[in-house]
Design an enzyme around this catalytic site. Structure first.
Site, PDB file in Angstrom:
ATOM      1  N   TYR A 149      -1.843   5.353  -4.394  1.00 28.61           N
ATOM      2  CA  TYR A 149      -2.816   6.358  -3.738  1.00 28.61           C
ATOM      3  C   TYR A 149      -2.403   7.570  -4.332  1.00 28.61           C
ATOM      4  O   TYR A 149      -1.267   8.168  -4.109  1.00 28.61           O
ATOM      5  CB  TYR A 149      -3.380   6.572  -2.849  1.00 28.61           C
ATOM      6  CG  TYR A 149      -4.181   5.813  -1.803  1.00 28.61           C
ATOM      7  CD1 TYR A 149      -5.629   5.217  -2.445  1.00 28.61           C
ATOM      8  CD2 TYR A 149      -4.312   4.446  -1.168  1.00 28.61           C
ATOM      9  CE1 TYR A 149      -5.926   4.404  -2.056  1.00 28.61           C
ATOM     10  CE2 TYR A 149      -4.810   4.063  -0.619  1.00 28.61           C
ATOM     11  CZ  TYR A 149      -5.772   4.100  -1.000  1.00 28.61           C
ATOM     12  OH  TYR A 149      -7.513   2.747  -0.683  1.00 28.61           O
ATOM     13  N   THR A 193      -5.979   2.581  -7.086  1.00 32.00           N
ATOM     14  CA  THR A 193      -6.899   2.319  -6.183  1.00 32.00           C
ATOM     15  C   THR A 193      -7.905   3.398  -6.995  1.00 32.00           C
ATOM     16  O   THR A 193      -7.134   4.603  -6.238  1.00 32.00           O
ATOM     17  CB  THR A 193      -7.487   2.436  -5.387  1.00 32.00           C
ATOM     18  OG1 THR A 193      -6.049   1.013  -4.603  1.00 32.00           O
ATOM     19  CG2 THR A 193      -8.264   2.602  -4.013  1.00 32.00           C
ATOM     20  N   LYS A 235      -7.466  -0.692  -9.534  1.00 32.85           N
ATOM     21  CA  LYS A 235      -8.870  -2.004  -8.453  1.00 32.85           C
ATOM     22  C   LYS A 235      -9.771  -0.785  -8.168  1.00 32.85           C
ATOM     23  O   LYS A 235      -9.920   0.242  -7.471  1.00 32.85           O
ATOM     24  CB  LYS A 235      -7.635  -1.698  -7.114  1.00 32.85           C
ATOM     25  CG  LYS A 235      -8.211  -2.916  -5.577  1.00 32.85           C
ATOM     26  CD  LYS A 235      -7.275  -2.948  -5.033  1.00 32.85           C
ATOM     27  CE  LYS A 235      -7.523  -3.444  -3.299  1.00 32.85           C
ATOM     28  NZ  LYS A 235      -8.471  -2.167  -2.957  1.00 32.85           N
ATOM     29  N   SER A 272       0.557  -1.296  -0.054  1.00 39.09           N
ATOM     30  CA  SER A 272      -0.406   0.122   0.076  1.00 39.09           C
ATOM     31  C   SER A 272       1.021   1.070  -0.150  1.00 39.09           C
ATOM     32  O   SER A 272       2.108   1.245   0.744  1.00 39.09           O
ATOM     33  CB  SER A 272      -1.091   0.362   1.148  1.00 39.09           C
ATOM     34  OG  SER A 272      -1.592   1.226   1.061  1.00 39.09           O
ATOM     35  N   HIS A 300     -13.497  -2.852  -1.746  1.00 44.05           N
ATOM     36  CA  HIS A 300     -12.324  -2.274  -1.160  1.00 44.05           C
ATOM     37  C   HIS A 300     -12.526  -2.432   0.530  1.00 44.05           C
ATOM     38  O   HIS A 300     -12.465  -2.322   1.598  1.00 44.05           O
ATOM     39  CB  HIS A 300     -12.598  -0.858  -1.089  1.00 44.05           C
ATOM     40  CG  HIS A 300     -11.399   0.647  -0.841  1.00 44.05           C
ATOM     41  ND1 HIS A 300     -10.706   1.143  -1.495  1.00 44.05           N
ATOM     42  CD2 HIS A 300     -10.903   0.327   0.862  1.00 44.05           C
ATOM     43  CE1 HIS A 300      -9.466   1.609  -0.373  1.00 44.05           C
ATOM     44  NE2 HIS A 300      -9.952   1.128   0.767  1.00 44.05           N
TER      45      HIS A 300
HETATM   46  C1  LAC Z   1      -8.469   2.149   4.037  1.00 40.45           C
HETATM   47  C2  LAC Z   1      -7.735   2.774   2.195  1.00 40.45           C
HETATM   48  C3  LAC Z   1      -6.569   3.925   2.982  1.00 40.45           C
HETATM   49  O1  LAC Z   1     -10.115   1.810   3.370  1.00 40.45           O
HETATM   50  O2  LAC Z   1      -6.878   2.048   2.238  1.00 40.45           O
HETATM   51  O3  LAC Z   1      -8.405   2.415   5.287  1.00 40.45           O
END
Ligand code: LAC
Length: 380
Positions: free
Chosen positions: A155, A181, A250, A131, A274
């Protein structure tokens, strides 16, 4: 017990896990077995962040329950010798059709965080998606496990130059794909993040500029600020120009967006809600997978996440056209229980479950699963 609200910042920050001896892995026979001991080790605020969803969290339960609408259709007497769970993902071999989905801050599960995750994923020959909001730097994660299959989850930051630098660093460190994402124009409404005033500390995000937002009036977008609300399809060319590596999108839940993704040159479409953390009342990935595979028409790979805990949830995905599946929370639990050894044990369980599952399906490989191997018993 959650920590009491206090004006002493130090007592509320960091959310580091308890230092306890690792869990005895002999008693862990399925990924869900990691959950309860992980919860004992993870700080309550970190647990609430990992486990939580968006709004009323209907999607969390719905995503797990969505699998109930599917039935496997095993074929018998097929003479399945040479069971082989390996596959290719983005043109390169992977030992399993399951990888580690991106999740923020592995350091809240275990002090070694993504370093331990990377070592275990590399040893297992599986893909690890790291990430943007990792606890360790892009370079340190790569150095912890040279030769591993690693993707960088992006991000887009408000400063394009910061974003570009992240992408360039990932490519330079050998990350083989960029996983953008696209379902977080803003953070989902997260009750627990607000209630706890979630703040893992100014240095928690190893790849981002230092942030110190813990103030009583900080809002959601300051606490977990990953928003990319201005991003459009037209930005993808620019993002792709930063590094000569494949682009995975994604967070796609509709055939319309899957078609647009392919038209804009995505190498893969990742079907995901997500982890139920963004908009509530959206579909589970498995419910929309077939329509998305049809829309993509083989022009890109398709991946799936959402509620995957065991082989019977992995098997339908290749049958319905997904090249691979990913999951995150179970690996966080495994990490919390025993660090690298826990994640390695998790992969061992999945491999054993999957190889047996392939034999029970009468199919020697994930690629030999077809739509005829799955049926839907109810639901739309
Ligand atoms: C979350 C992000 C930061 O779901 O991916 O917290």
């Amino acid at each position: 017990m959650l920590p009491a609200m206090t004006t002493d910042a130090r007592s509320r920050r960091n959310y580091l896990p308890d230092e306890r001896p690792p869990v005895d892995l002999a008693g862990i026979v399925r990924l869900r077995d990691f959950e309860a001991p992980a919860r004992e080790r993870i700080h309550p605020a970190a647990w609430a962040y990992y486990a939580g969803g968006g709004y009323d969290e209907h999607v969390l339960a719905d995503t797990l329950a969505a699998w109930d609408a599917f039935r496997l259709r095993p074929r018998v007497l097929t003479g399945v010798t040479g069971i082989d769970a390996t596959t290719t993902i983005l043109g390169r071999p992977a030992s399993l059709p399951i990888g580690i989905a991106p999740a923020a801050l592995h350091g809240l599960a275990h002090r070694e965080g993504e370093l331990a995750t990377a070592r275990a994923a590399t040893a297992a020959g599986a893909i690890h998606v790291v990430s943007t909001v990792a606890s360790h730097t892009i370079e340190d994660v790569a150095a912890a496990a040279p030769g591993g299959r690693r993707w960088f989850q992006l991000y887009v930051q408000r400063e394009r130059a910061v974003t570009r630098a992240l992408v360039e660093r990932a490519a330079a460190a050998g990350y083989e794909a960029l996983c953008l994402t696209v379902d977080l124009p803003v953070l989902g409404y997260r009750d627990e993040v607000l209630r706890l005033h979630f703040d893992p500390g100014a240095d928690a995000y190893a790849n981002l500029p230092r942030r110190d937002v813990w103030r009583p009036d900080a809002d959601l977008d300051e606490m977990v600020d990953m928003r990319s609300v201005e991003l459009t399809w037209n930005d993808l060319d620019e993002i792709r120009s930063w590094a000569p590596i494949p682009l995975v999108l994604k967070g796609i839940l509709t055939a319309e967006d899957a078609r647009l993704a392919v038209e804009h040159g995505a190498d893969a479409v990742w079907v995901s809600n997500h982890g139920g953390r963004q908009l509530d009342r959206v579909a589970a990935g498995i419910d929309v997978l077939e329509g998305i595979v049809d829309a993509v028409e083989g022009r890109a790979e398709v991946y799936l996440d959402g509620g995957i805990r065991r082989a019977p949830e992995i098997l339908p995905a290749p049958a319905l056209g997904a090249r691979a599946v990913f999951t995150a929370r179970p690996f966080l639990w495994a990490l919390a229980c025993a660090g690298e050894a826990g994640v390695t044990h998790g992969f061992g369980i999945l491999r054993e479950e999957l190889e047996r599952g392939l034999a029970l399906m009468g199919t020697p490989t994930p690629a030999s699963l077809t739509r005829g191997h799955v049926t839907r018993v109810r639901g739309a």
